[in-house]
Design a protein around this motif. Structure first.
Motif, PDB file in Angstrom:
ATOM      1  N   PRO A 288      -7.409 -13.859   6.915  1.00 17.50           N
ATOM      2  CA  PRO A 288      -6.162 -13.883   7.614  1.00 17.50           C
ATOM      3  C   PRO A 288      -5.022 -12.899   6.859  1.00 17.50           C
ATOM      4  O   PRO A 288      -5.199 -12.909   5.491  1.00 17.50           O
ATOM      5  N   GLU A 289      -4.083 -12.445   7.541  1.00 15.93           N
ATOM      6  CA  GLU A 289      -3.188 -11.589   6.813  1.00 15.93           C
ATOM      7  C   GLU A 289      -1.656 -11.730   7.271  1.00 15.93           C
ATOM      8  O   GLU A 289      -1.844 -12.474   8.397  1.00 15.93           O
ATOM      9  N   SER A 290      -0.785 -11.626   6.641  1.00  9.61           N
ATOM     10  CA  SER A 290       0.345 -11.926   6.849  1.00  9.61           C
ATOM     11  C   SER A 290       1.113 -10.960   8.038  1.00  9.61           C
ATOM     12  O   SER A 290       0.333 -10.046   8.237  1.00  9.61           O
ATOM     13  N   LEU A 291       2.146 -11.433   8.813  1.00  4.88           N
ATOM     14  CA  LEU A 291       2.411 -10.468   9.872  1.00  4.88           C
ATOM     15  C   LEU A 291       3.137  -8.935   9.192  1.00  4.88           C
ATOM     16  O   LEU A 291       2.630  -8.082   9.871  1.00  4.88           O
ATOM     17  N   GLY A 292       3.574  -9.352   8.014  1.00  9.17           N
ATOM     18  CA  GLY A 292       3.966  -8.008   7.539  1.00  9.17           C
ATOM     19  C   GLY A 292       2.990  -7.054   7.176  1.00  9.17           C
ATOM     20  O   GLY A 292       2.957  -5.897   7.435  1.00  9.17           O
ATOM     21  N   ARG A 293       1.843  -7.646   6.449  1.00 11.81           N
ATOM     22  CA  ARG A 293       0.756  -6.837   6.218  1.00 11.81           C
ATOM     23  C   ARG A 293       0.066  -6.163   7.280  1.00 11.81           C
ATOM     24  O   ARG A 293      -0.466  -5.179   7.388  1.00 11.81           O
ATOM     25  N   LEU A 294      -0.070  -6.941   8.497  1.00  8.24           N
ATOM     26  CA  LEU A 294      -0.679  -6.375   9.739  1.00  8.24           C
ATOM     27  C   LEU A 294       0.013  -5.248  10.159  1.00  8.24           C
ATOM     28  O   LEU A 294      -0.531  -4.265  10.471  1.00  8.24           O
ATOM     29  N   TYR A 295       1.221  -5.409  10.195  1.00 10.60           N
ATOM     30  CA  TYR A 295       2.212  -4.335  10.653  1.00 10.60           C
ATOM     31  C   TYR A 295       2.105  -2.972   9.843  1.00 10.60           C
ATOM     32  O   TYR A 295       1.963  -2.126  10.213  1.00 10.60           O
ATOM     33  N   LEU A 296       2.221  -3.380   8.340  1.00 12.55           N
ATOM     34  CA  LEU A 296       2.225  -2.126   7.570  1.00 12.55           C
ATOM     35  C   LEU A 296       1.013  -1.628   7.513  1.00 12.55           C
ATOM     36  O   LEU A 296       1.131  -0.480   7.524  1.00 12.55           O
ATOM     37  N   GLY A 297      -0.041  -2.317   7.544  1.00  5.68           N
ATOM     38  CA  GLY A 297      -1.453  -1.758   7.405  1.00  5.68           C
ATOM     39  C   GLY A 297      -2.254  -1.223   8.509  1.00  5.68           C
ATOM     40  O   GLY A 297      -3.059  -0.600   8.777  1.00  5.68           O
ATOM     41  N   HIS A 298      -1.462  -1.687   9.862  1.00 10.80           N
ATOM     42  CA  HIS A 298      -2.170  -1.234  11.072  1.00 10.80           C
ATOM     43  C   HIS A 298      -1.504  -0.866  12.158  1.00 10.80           C
ATOM     44  O   HIS A 298      -1.470   0.307  12.708  1.00 10.80           O
ATOM     45  N   VAL A 299      -0.538  -1.691  12.523  1.00  6.26           N
ATOM     46  CA  VAL A 299       0.320  -1.318  13.803  1.00  6.26           C
ATOM     47  C   VAL A 299       1.226  -0.205  13.634  1.00  6.26           C
ATOM     48  O   VAL A 299       1.394   0.883  14.197  1.00  6.26           O
ATOM     49  N   LEU A 300       2.075  -0.282  12.360  1.00  6.07           N
ATOM     50  CA  LEU A 300       3.006   1.021  12.323  1.00  6.07           C
ATOM     51  C   LEU A 300       2.401   2.229  12.080  1.00  6.07           C
ATOM     52  O   LEU A 300       2.844   3.171  12.535  1.00  6.07           O
ATOM     53  N   LEU A 301       1.210   2.276  11.454  1.00  8.79           N
ATOM     54  CA  LEU A 301       0.591   3.561  11.497  1.00  8.79           C
ATOM     55  C   LEU A 301      -0.218   4.087  12.432  1.00  8.79           C
ATOM     56  O   LEU A 301      -0.203   5.080  12.898  1.00  8.79           O
ATOM     57  N   LEU A 302      -0.892   3.108  13.208  1.00  8.60           N
ATOM     58  CA  LEU A 302      -1.687   3.649  14.338  1.00  8.60           C
ATOM     59  C   LEU A 302      -0.793   3.956  15.671  1.00  8.60           C
ATOM     60  O   LEU A 302      -1.036   4.622  16.690  1.00  8.60           O
ATOM     61  N   ALA A 303       0.355   3.106  15.814  1.00  9.01           N
ATOM     62  CA  ALA A 303       1.286   3.563  16.848  1.00  9.01           C
ATOM     63  C   ALA A 303       1.945   4.899  16.487  1.00  9.01           C
ATOM     64  O   ALA A 303       2.487   5.452  17.528  1.00  9.01           O
ATOM     65  N   LEU A 304       1.794   5.479  15.483  1.00  8.33           N
ATOM     66  CA  LEU A 304       2.516   6.677  15.313  1.00  8.33           C
ATOM     67  C   LEU A 304       1.507   7.814  15.821  1.00  8.33           C
ATOM     68  O   LEU A 304       2.056   9.093  16.056  1.00  8.33           O
ATOM     69  N   VAL A 305       0.291   7.419  15.975  1.00 10.76           N
ATOM     70  CA  VAL A 305      -0.593   8.599  16.728  1.00 10.76           C
ATOM     71  C   VAL A 305      -0.145   9.035  18.138  1.00 10.76           C
ATOM     72  O   VAL A 305       0.045  10.227  18.069  1.00 10.76           O
ATOM     73  N   PRO A 306       0.207   8.101  18.979  1.00  8.60           N
ATOM     74  CA  PRO A 306       0.566   8.410  20.589  1.00  8.60           C
ATOM     75  C   PRO A 306       1.923   8.953  20.337  1.00  8.60           C
ATOM     76  O   PRO A 306       2.235   9.918  21.089  1.00  8.60           O
ATOM     77  N   ALA A 307       2.892   8.467  19.425  1.00  8.07           N
ATOM     78  CA  ALA A 307       4.143   9.127  19.295  1.00  8.07           C
ATOM     79  C   ALA A 307       4.222  10.499  18.979  1.00  8.07           C
ATOM     80  O   ALA A 307       5.093  11.313  19.366  1.00  8.07           O
ATOM     81  N   LEU A 308       3.654  10.742  17.926  1.00  8.00           N
ATOM     82  CA  LEU A 308       3.731  12.130  17.099  1.00  8.00           C
ATOM     83  C   LEU A 308       2.847  13.210  18.074  1.00  8.00           C
ATOM     84  O   LEU A 308       3.128  14.043  18.460  1.00  8.00           O
TER      85      LEU A 308
END
Length: 200
Positions: free
Chosen positions: A24-44
């Motif tokens: 289990p991981e915290s919401l912050g860690r999940l966003y920082l380590g996964h969501v924020l990075l991968l969501a950049l792929v389609p945006a960029l």
């Protein structure tokens, strides 16, 4: 830690969902380590494709967006993806009791974030904005994301597969409703002046 699950979800999803449950991981860690990075792929990729490559309908001229317009739309798209994961995750947690999920640990956002992984990754195709290529690639990514949802929900929530199927179907329905809502919001945003501006 979060990005290490990406390859596993694509190669052996059953084992990876178990690993995600057991780490289990915290919401912050999940966003920082996964969501924020991968969501950049389609945006960029979308920014690059719409400003540098452009798209063409039939034999018409190549259409490109201005850098400022593309940046505005990319930022809005990025924000919509981050918010969508959060809202869908909260929905999953809210309805967990309805499907008799005994575990009190909220796992909805985790499920939503990792289920969206193939959609994030295939977003790289937006760097080459060909409508047919993008449609086929998008259909494959969405199909695999749906598979991950149906496969992962019973594992992550520790519920029987039949109940997990019903729960996943409800989540999928909400996801589709959110998508339609996003299209409606896009129309409203465009009507107030934050829409595509083409290079003439």
């Amino acid at each position: 830690m979060s990005l290490t699950h990406t390859v596993g979800l694509l190669t052996h999803p059953d084992r990876e969902w178990e690993a995600i449950r057991n780490e289990p991981e915290s919401l912050g860690r999940l966003y920082l380590g996964h969501v924020l990075l991968l969501a950049l792929v389609p945006a960029l990729a979308g920014f690059y494709g719409s400003t540098q490559v452009g798209w063409q309908i039939g034999d018409g001229q190549i259409i490109r967006l201005t850098a400022i317009s593309a940046l505005q739309l990319s930022v809005l798209f990025y924000g919509a993806m981050l918010a969508g994961i959060y809202i869908l995750g909260r929905f999953i947690d809210f309805f967990a009791a309805t499907y008799e999920v005994k575990d009190s640990t909220p796992r909805g956002i985790t499920l939503a974030a990792y289920t969206a992984t193939p959609v994030f990754l295939i977003g790289i195709i937006a760097a080459y904005p060909n409508i047919w290529v993008n449609m086929i690639a998008g259909l494959i990514a969405v199909s695999y994301a749906v598979y991950l949802l149906y496969e992962g929900l019973p594992i992550l929530m520790r519920i029987p597969e039949d109940r997990g199927f019903m729960f996943a179907s409800a989540v999928l329905t909400v996801g589709l409703v959110m998508f339609v809502g996003l299209l409606a919001i896009s129309v409203v945003i465009w009507s107030v002046g934050i829409g595509p501006v083409y290079i003439s």
